[in-house]
Enzyme design. Structure first.
Site, PDB file in Angstrom:
ATOM      1  N   LYS A 252      82.496  -4.799  51.692  1.00  8.48           N
ATOM      2  CA  LYS A 252      83.073  -5.606  52.869  1.00  8.48           C
ATOM      3  C   LYS A 252      82.259  -5.273  54.287  1.00  8.48           C
ATOM      4  O   LYS A 252      82.033  -6.293  54.920  1.00  8.48           O
ATOM      5  CB  LYS A 252      84.335  -5.458  53.275  1.00  8.48           C
ATOM      6  CG  LYS A 252      85.020  -4.131  53.705  1.00  8.48           C
ATOM      7  CD  LYS A 252      86.235  -4.146  54.083  1.00  8.48           C
ATOM      8  CE  LYS A 252      86.847  -2.853  54.679  1.00  8.48           C
ATOM      9  NZ  LYS A 252      86.275  -2.502  56.052  1.00  8.48           N
ATOM     10  N   THR A 253      81.888  -4.114  54.494  1.00  9.61           N
ATOM     11  CA  THR A 253      80.950  -3.743  55.781  1.00  9.61           C
ATOM     12  C   THR A 253      79.598  -4.468  55.436  1.00  9.61           C
ATOM     13  O   THR A 253      79.124  -5.163  56.668  1.00  9.61           O
ATOM     14  CB  THR A 253      81.120  -2.414  55.827  1.00  9.61           C
ATOM     15  OG1 THR A 253      82.389  -1.751  55.899  1.00  9.61           O
ATOM     16  CG2 THR A 253      80.411  -2.066  57.169  1.00  9.61           C
TER      17      THR A 253
ATOM     18  N   ASP B  59      87.097  -7.153  61.136  1.00  8.63           N
ATOM     19  CA  ASP B  59      87.338  -6.318  59.974  1.00  8.63           C
ATOM     20  C   ASP B  59      88.854  -5.657  59.934  1.00  8.63           C
ATOM     21  O   ASP B  59      89.511  -5.496  60.952  1.00  8.63           O
ATOM     22  CB  ASP B  59      86.364  -5.016  60.174  1.00  8.63           C
ATOM     23  CG  ASP B  59      86.182  -4.232  58.942  1.00  8.63           C
ATOM     24  OD1 ASP B  59      86.553  -4.563  57.815  1.00  8.63           O
ATOM     25  OD2 ASP B  59      85.670  -2.926  59.162  1.00  8.63           O
ATOM     26  N   GLU B  60      89.198  -5.497  58.797  1.00  8.51           N
ATOM     27  CA  GLU B  60      90.401  -4.978  58.508  1.00  8.51           C
ATOM     28  C   GLU B  60      91.652  -5.620  59.310  1.00  8.51           C
ATOM     29  O   GLU B  60      92.506  -5.402  59.826  1.00  8.51           O
ATOM     30  CB  GLU B  60      90.805  -3.477  59.050  1.00  8.51           C
ATOM     31  CG  GLU B  60      89.573  -2.550  58.657  1.00  8.51           C
ATOM     32  CD  GLU B  60      89.889  -2.109  57.025  1.00  8.51           C
ATOM     33  OE1 GLU B  60      90.664  -2.657  56.381  1.00  8.51           O
ATOM     34  OE2 GLU B  60      89.067  -1.165  56.694  1.00  8.51           O
TER      35      GLU B  60
ATOM     36  N   GLN C 174      95.688  -2.990  50.933  1.00  5.45           N
ATOM     37  CA  GLN C 174      95.506  -1.456  51.650  1.00  5.45           C
ATOM     38  C   GLN C 174      96.110  -1.468  53.068  1.00  5.45           C
ATOM     39  O   GLN C 174      95.784  -0.995  53.696  1.00  5.45           O
ATOM     40  CB  GLN C 174      93.997  -1.345  51.712  1.00  5.45           C
ATOM     41  CG  GLN C 174      93.139  -1.115  50.470  1.00  5.45           C
ATOM     42  CD  GLN C 174      91.706  -0.660  50.614  1.00  5.45           C
ATOM     43  OE1 GLN C 174      91.630   0.361  51.090  1.00  5.45           O
ATOM     44  NE2 GLN C 174      91.002  -1.639  50.358  1.00  5.45           N
TER      45      GLN C 174
ATOM     46  N   ARG D  72      89.989   6.074  46.355  1.00  6.37           N
ATOM     47  CA  ARG D  72      89.098   7.021  47.168  1.00  6.37           C
ATOM     48  C   ARG D  72      88.073   7.531  46.327  1.00  6.37           C
ATOM     49  O   ARG D  72      87.180   8.031  46.624  1.00  6.37           O
ATOM     50  CB  ARG D  72      89.830   7.750  48.130  1.00  6.37           C
ATOM     51  CG  ARG D  72      90.621   7.463  49.193  1.00  6.37           C
ATOM     52  CD  ARG D  72      90.009   6.327  50.101  1.00  6.37           C
ATOM     53  NE  ARG D  72      90.403   5.153  49.498  1.00  6.37           N
ATOM     54  CZ  ARG D  72      90.013   3.837  49.988  1.00  6.37           C
ATOM     55  NH1 ARG D  72      88.849   3.935  50.617  1.00  6.37           N
ATOM     56  NH2 ARG D  72      90.370   2.649  49.319  1.00  6.37           N
TER      57      ARG D  72
END
Length: 659
Positions: A29-30, A213-214, A244, A592
């Site tokens: 996504k980044t 973002d987020e 998330q 993770r």
């Protein structure tokens, strides 16, 4: 856009209206946000100065800024805004301070400053839990963008009415101090924009495209602020993952992703489902687990990586045995598989679970970094001394003055400080300068005037000394003359506690070593460097952290410990119906891991001297059995592994004693 998959490329190129990118864990996504900024600039659709990328942490903003710098060279990136929500709010208030009723140079109060005021305003004798509850209610009202008057109208319980009354007095005190708190950095811009369409139009002209973002972590006020800045056409790309969303406890509202579709009927949704991080087995475990939660937009993550190692499920006797197994496995994998220490993470539900793990790692001399402990620069005595240094370096720093005058207290209470702030504001001077004016002191009570006069004389003397001494030499002198050391001694119950806190001040002095003398100007420069100092970056060390703190990170080997009912999922969540968020938390932990994943639970725990039997987390039974290797499932493999690990463990112990 070389190397983007079709969904990523579609997300980058879509500019015809509001866009929601549902980005699964490890789906890049980044990179999508970075590439979209570059695409906007390269195609001339937006100049960099009219683009704002907004995220939640300074670390994420820094990483994004560095990535963008590699994609947009030279002057083309001039004026680009890559920032956090709170930094954007601060920039807004610095520009629009008059509209917000603030003067230039206003102060920003942190959580400690906020608590100090609330404690002073609250009824005497309240315990810490009650004070924190009041602080939380005030913060919640602000995060819902309520004024004190609106909070009073909305109050239903006695506690809420009490909090609303304190909120009103708290805001009055902030105004007297020409200060805001972190919640105001969102609340005040939102209220101004919602009340003034012309102002909102001006800011939409300034920021013509937003990348968020987020987005699932936004609270109510942040979401409304985005709507005001994006305008009715929704010139924005929101990136998020409902799977998330793990921050409901601090106000995050994952339903904001659904609100986007209601508020912007033309919203386009693109899913990023290719995972570039996890092995096949780990990814299947994550997918199977999270499918148990209800979804508005169901995602099915997939990966081109092979199946990899089975996910290990361990049962240990207790948390000490669990910690020993984890440490031994890390030591073995580091030696046998040459996995660097920094590629291991041990994740837990609560920070109290770290103690046996630290002990086990120390025994094997495994370097580790515990995330979430009190940072050195955040310790009370260190912050007190830094506030004194800030006053010496910058007499205009009212925030530092307010902390320094109370460390130690000098018969100068809140009423006196409010009166001093009002007089200083009328005279157009900082509070520290007003405190030394005889004309002002005569308007105060004799005791308060004497306290302020004493403080001013100490500051003047130390400021003169700062021209002769280096900052490192100045710190111990300041600690003594200011009365800080005496205050710390009076607060400590024993000599050991006093020496420990005194050592923190001595360590702070060492941070300034190498700096030359040169007066307040040099001191100010050193303080600016200190504010950006390394606050304990982990380096090549095993990471110990909570599941909440692990979001956004990845490691080759991950150990999730304490997988028991009552812990993960947490007991409070089981009682209050919060199982879905706990499942998302487990999902974050699983995703993770890149290559190896260990899920560990204990059979019993000792609490208050009594042994309590534990049940494995119900989440373990929600994972695909074919991808798990539980204790006892493959005796032959376990026997061989036990011999390998045991030999490595004994070699490590022998090396320890050999030293």
């Amino acid at each position: 856009m070389h190397g983007l998959n079709p969904q990523q490329q579609a997300a980058v190129e879509y500019l015809d209206g509001p866009l929601l990118v549902l980005a699964g864990a490890g789906s890049g996504k980044t990179r999508v946000i970075t590439e979209k900024i570059a695409h906007l600039v390269a195609t001339g659709r937006r100049e960099a100065r009219h683009i704002a990328a907004i995220t939640f942490t300074n670390k994420a903003a820094k990483e994004m800024r560095e990535r963008v710098a590699k994609r947009i060279r030279g002057d083309a990136a001039e004026g680009l805004t890559v920032t956090t929500f709170h930094s954007l709010g601060l920039r807004f208030l610095q520009i629009e301070h008059d509209r917000a009723g603030l003067r230039r140079g206003f102060s920003i109060f942190d959580a400690d400053d906020q608590m100090a005021i609330i404690k002073d305003l609250a009824p005497q004798g309240l315990k810490n839990d009650a004070l924190f509850a009041l602080q939380n209610l005030v913060s919640t009202a602000k995060n819902n963008a309520l004024t004190p008057e609106q909070a009073a109208e909305a109050a239903r319980s006695v506690r809420e009415r009490e909090a609303a009354a304190i909120y009103a007095r708290y805001q009055a005190r902030l105004q007297a101090f020409n200060a805001v708190d972190f919640d105001d950095l969102i609340r005040l811009p939102l209220q101004l924009l919602e009340a003034d369409p012309e102002l909102a139009a001006g800011w939409r002209e300034r920021l013509r495209y937003l990348l968020v973002d987020e987005c699932q972590d936004t609270n109510g006020a942040q979401y409304r602020l985005l709507k005001q800045l994006a305008g009715p056409k929704g010139q924005m790309t929101c990136v998020g993952d409902d799977d998330q969303s793990i921050y409901a406890w601090r106000g995050a509202q994952p339903e904001n992703l659904e609100l986007l579709a209601q508020d912007y009927p033309a919203l386009k949704v693109i899913k990023l489902e290719q995972n570039y991080r996890c092995s096949g087995r780990i990814l299947r475990c994550a997918n199977t687990l999270i499918e148990k939660n209800p979804h508005k937009h169901l995602k099915q993550l997939w990966s081109q990586h092979g199946d990899g190692e089975p996910v290990r499920v361990w049962q240990s006797r207790n948390n000490e045995h669990e910690a020993e197994r984890v440490a031994a496995e890390i030591h073995y994998l580091h030696q046998a598989k040459e996995i660097p220490w920094g590629e291991f993470a041990i994740l837990f539900r609560g920070n109290h679970q770290s103690r046996p793990l630290e002990k086990a790692l120390q025994l094997l001399r495994i370097p580790y970094h515990l995330t979430g402990g009190t940072a050195f620069l955040d310790r009370a005595e260190v912050k007190d001394l830094l506030s004194w240094l800030r006053v010496l370096a910058n007499p205009d720093d009212d925030t530092a003055f307010l902390r320094a005058i109370a460390a130690p207290k000098r018969e100068v209470g809140a009423t006196t400080l409010e009166k001093l702030a009002a007089m200083a504001q009328t005279a157009g001077m900082p509070m520290s300068k007003a405190a030394g004016q005889i004309g002002f002191l005569k308007q105060l009570t004799p005791r308060a005037a004497a306290g302020l006069d004493e403080f001013s004389r100490i500051v003047d003397g130390l400021r003169d000394l700062s021209r002769e001494l280096t900052p490192a030499e100045l710190v111990p002198v300041l600690a003594e003359r200011s009365g800080l050391l005496g205050m710390i001694r009076s607060q400590c119950k024993d000599e050991a506690g006093f020496l420990r806190r005194k050592a923190n001040l001595e360590e702070l002095a060492s941070w300034f070593e190498g700096a030359r003398g040169g007066g307040p100007g040099e001191l100010a420069a050193q303080l600016a460097l200190l504010s950006n100092a390394d606050r304990g970056e982990p380096g090549n060390a095993v990471r110990l952290m909570s599941l909440h703190a692990a979001k956004g990170l990845e490691f080759r080997a991950v150990f999730v410990v304490g997988c028991e009912d009552g812990n993960l999922p947490h007991e409070a969540a089981l009682e209050e119906g919060g199982l879905e968020e706990e499942r998302r938390l487990m999902y974050v932990g699983i995703t993770r891991a890149k290559e190896r994943l260990y899920l560990s639970h204990s059979a019993e725990v000792k609490r208050w001297g009594a042994v309590e039997h534990l049940l494995p987390s119900r989440f373990l039974d929600e994972l695909p059995p074919g991808d798990l290797l539980r204790d006892g499932a493959d005796p032959e493999r376990e026997s061989a592994e036990k011999k390998q690990r045991g030999r490595a463990h004994m070699d490590a112990i022998a090396a320890l004693f050999g030293d």
